[in-house]
Design an enzyme around this catalytic site. Structure first.
Site, PDB file in Angstrom:
ATOM      1  N   GLY A  34     -23.643  -3.758  22.487  1.00  0.00           N
ATOM      2  CA  GLY A  34     -24.131  -3.236  23.755  1.00  0.00           C
ATOM      3  C   GLY A  34     -25.038  -4.206  24.477  1.00  0.00           C
ATOM      4  O   GLY A  34     -26.038  -3.807  25.085  1.00  0.00           O
ATOM      5  N   ALA A  35     -24.671  -5.487  24.459  1.00  0.00           N
ATOM      6  CA  ALA A  35     -25.569  -6.532  24.970  1.00  0.00           C
ATOM      7  C   ALA A  35     -25.324  -6.895  26.424  1.00  0.00           C
ATOM      8  O   ALA A  35     -25.853  -7.894  26.899  1.00  0.00           O
ATOM      9  CB  ALA A  35     -25.428  -7.786  24.102  1.00  0.00           C
ATOM     10  N   ASN A  36     -24.549  -6.089  27.143  1.00  0.00           N
ATOM     11  CA  ASN A  36     -24.271  -6.437  28.538  1.00  0.00           C
ATOM     12  C   ASN A  36     -25.255  -5.796  29.523  1.00  0.00           C
ATOM     13  O   ASN A  36     -25.193  -6.065  30.716  1.00  0.00           O
ATOM     14  CB  ASN A  36     -22.828  -6.064  28.914  1.00  0.00           C
ATOM     15  CG  ASN A  36     -22.574  -4.575  28.825  1.00  0.00           C
ATOM     16  OD1 ASN A  36     -23.244  -3.872  28.082  1.00  0.00           O
ATOM     17  ND2 ASN A  36     -21.601  -4.089  29.570  1.00  0.00           N
TER      18      ASN A  36
ATOM     19  N   GLY B 188     -29.389  -3.455  29.828  1.00  0.00           N
ATOM     20  CA  GLY B 188     -30.525  -2.785  29.202  1.00  0.00           C
ATOM     21  C   GLY B 188     -31.186  -3.543  28.077  1.00  0.00           C
ATOM     22  O   GLY B 188     -31.361  -4.764  28.120  1.00  0.00           O
TER      23      GLY B 188
ATOM     24  N   GLY C 253     -30.139  -4.214  25.087  1.00  0.00           N
ATOM     25  CA  GLY C 253     -29.276  -5.174  24.410  1.00  0.00           C
ATOM     26  C   GLY C 253     -29.210  -6.495  25.133  1.00  0.00           C
ATOM     27  O   GLY C 253     -29.202  -7.557  24.515  1.00  0.00           O
TER      28      GLY C 253
ATOM     29  N   SER D 191     -34.586   6.112  18.033  1.00  0.00           N
ATOM     30  CA  SER D 191     -35.369   6.643  19.159  1.00  0.00           C
ATOM     31  C   SER D 191     -36.429   7.585  18.618  1.00  0.00           C
ATOM     32  O   SER D 191     -36.221   8.220  17.571  1.00  0.00           O
ATOM     33  CB  SER D 191     -34.451   7.403  20.118  1.00  0.00           C
ATOM     34  OG  SER D 191     -35.192   8.157  21.060  1.00  0.00           O
TER      35      SER D 191
ATOM     36  N   TYR E  31     -27.725  14.271  20.778  1.00  0.00           N
ATOM     37  CA  TYR E  31     -28.359  12.952  20.818  1.00  0.00           C
ATOM     38  C   TYR E  31     -29.401  12.828  19.708  1.00  0.00           C
ATOM     39  O   TYR E  31     -29.448  11.817  18.989  1.00  0.00           O
ATOM     40  CB  TYR E  31     -29.011  12.718  22.178  1.00  0.00           C
ATOM     41  CG  TYR E  31     -29.734  11.391  22.272  1.00  0.00           C
ATOM     42  CD1 TYR E  31     -29.024  10.198  22.302  1.00  0.00           C
ATOM     43  CD2 TYR E  31     -31.130  11.333  22.339  1.00  0.00           C
ATOM     44  CE1 TYR E  31     -29.680   8.976  22.386  1.00  0.00           C
ATOM     45  CE2 TYR E  31     -31.789  10.120  22.427  1.00  0.00           C
ATOM     46  CZ  TYR E  31     -31.065   8.946  22.451  1.00  0.00           C
ATOM     47  OH  TYR E  31     -31.727   7.741  22.535  1.00  0.00           O
TER      48      TYR E  31
END
Length: 288
Positions: free
Chosen positions: A21-23, A25, A27, A137, A163
Site C-alpha cells: 500500500g505504498a502508493n 498515505g 505507506g 490501529s 474494522y
C-alpha cells in the site's frame, strides 16, 4: 518515550524493504523515507499506475510491483517474485467500508487487513532477514475476534466493528508470529505499529456518516501522514523487542514509543486460534 523523527533514520544502504500500500498515505511516506536513506524499496501496490506516480517523486532505488491483497493468487505470484527481503512492512489497509467480499470470499476488511498480510508474510518469511512490521490501529480497542464467524456470514455486518476486528487481528497475528519465530530459534522479529490519527485518504472510503465526520476530524484533530508514518519507521529501524506495539504516547499524538494494547490483544489462546483459522482460510502456514 522518544522525540525520534524520520530524520533519525539510520542508513538502509544494501537493505531491501517491501511496503504494501505504498502508493499513498502512510505507506507512501514510509517508502519515501526508506528510499531516501538508501533502501532498495519495493512498492507493493494494487494499482501499478498510481504506484509509478508515487515512485516518480521518490529519490533512490525504488521499484513498483503489483500486489492485490484481496486475491490469494496475486499474493502468491508476488511472493514468488521476491528473492530476499530484510524488512516486510504490512501497511496496506481499508477502513470501515461497506460490506464486500474479496476474490476468495473473505469479508473485505479482514481479508485485506489481516488474511492478505497473513498469507503474504508466511509466503515470504523464509526470505525475510530482519523483521515483519504490521500496521494496526488504536481502534483495535473496539475489536472483537469471532473465530466462528470471522467473515461476517452469520451476523449482521457492521463496518466499524469489522474494522476493529481486523486491527485486533493484526496484533494477535504479531504476537503469535513472534511466539513461533522465537520457538523456531529465528532472529527475525515481529513488530506492530499504529499511526495515531493521521489524515490520509483511508478515511475517505469509510461508510456512511462517519466519512463526513472524518472530513471535519482530518482538518481539526488529525496529524499529518509524516507523523503517522514516523511510528512505522521507528518500528522498522529501531532496536525494539519482538511483539512491540509502537505508537504515539497519547494515542493520537505525542512522542513515539511503546503503546498499550487491549486485554483482548494479549489473549494467547485467541491468537493461536486465529492463526489456525487463518492457515486454513489462506492455505498457507508458518514455514520455519
Amino acid at each position: 518515550m522518544s522525540d525520534w523523527t524520520a530524520a533519525d533514520l539510520p542508513s538502509f544502504a544494501g537493505r531491501t524493504v517491501i511496503v504494501t500500500g505504498a502508493n499513498s498515505g502512510l505507506g507512501l511516506v514510509t517508502a519515501r523515507e526508506l528510499a531516501r536513506v538508501g533502501a532498495t524499496t519495493i512498492l507493493a501496490v494494487r494499482n501499478v499506475d498510481k504506484g509509478n506516480t508515487a515512485a516518480a517523486d521518490m529519490a533512490g532505488d525504488v521499484e513498483v510491483r503489483q500486489l492485490d491483497l484481496q486475491d490469494l493468487a496475486s499474493i502468491r505470484k508476488f511472493a514468488e517474485g521476491v528473492d530476499s527481503v530484510d524488512v516486510l512492512v504490512n501497511n496496506a489497509g481499508i477502513m470501515a467500508v461497506p460490506y464486500a467480499l474479496t476474490v476468495d470470499g473473505f469479508e473485505s476488511q479482514i481479508g485485506t487487513n489481516h488474511l492478505g498480510h497473513f498469507a503474504l508474510t508466511n509466503l515470504l518469511l523464509p526470505k525475510v532477514t530482519d523483521r515483519v512490521v504490521t500496521v494496526s490501529s488504536f481502534m483495535h480497542l473496539m475489536g472483537r475476534i469471532s473465530i466462528k464467524d470471522l467473515n461476517w456470514k452469520s451476523r449482521p455486518y457492521l463496518a466499524w466493528p469489522a474494522y476493529g476486528q481486523s486491527k485486533l487481528a493484526n496484533l494477535l497475528f504479531t504476537s503469535e508470529l513472534q511466539r513461533r519465530l522465537s520457538a523456531a530459534g529465528s532472529p527475525v522479529k515481529a513488530v506492530a505499529a499504529h499511526p495515531g490519527y493521521s489524515a490520509t485518504n483511508l478515511q475517505s472510503h469509510s461508510a456512511g456518516a462517519f466519512g463526513r465526520v472524518f472530513e471535519v476530524g482530518n482538518r481539526v484533530l488529525a496529524t499529518d501522514a509524516d507523523f503517522g508514518a514516523r511510528q512505522t519507521l521507528y518500528a522498522i529501524s529501531e532496536d525494539v523487542p519482538g511483539d512491540s506495539f509502537i505508537g504515539p504516547r497519547y494515542a493520537m499524538r505525542g512522542s513515539t514509543g511503546q503503546s498499550p494494547r487491549s486485554p483482548l490483544a494479549r489473549n494467547r489462546g485467541k491468537a493461536a486460534a486465529l492463526w489456525t483459522l487463518s492457515e486454513k482460510l489462506t492455505e498457507t502456514e508458518f514455514p520455519l
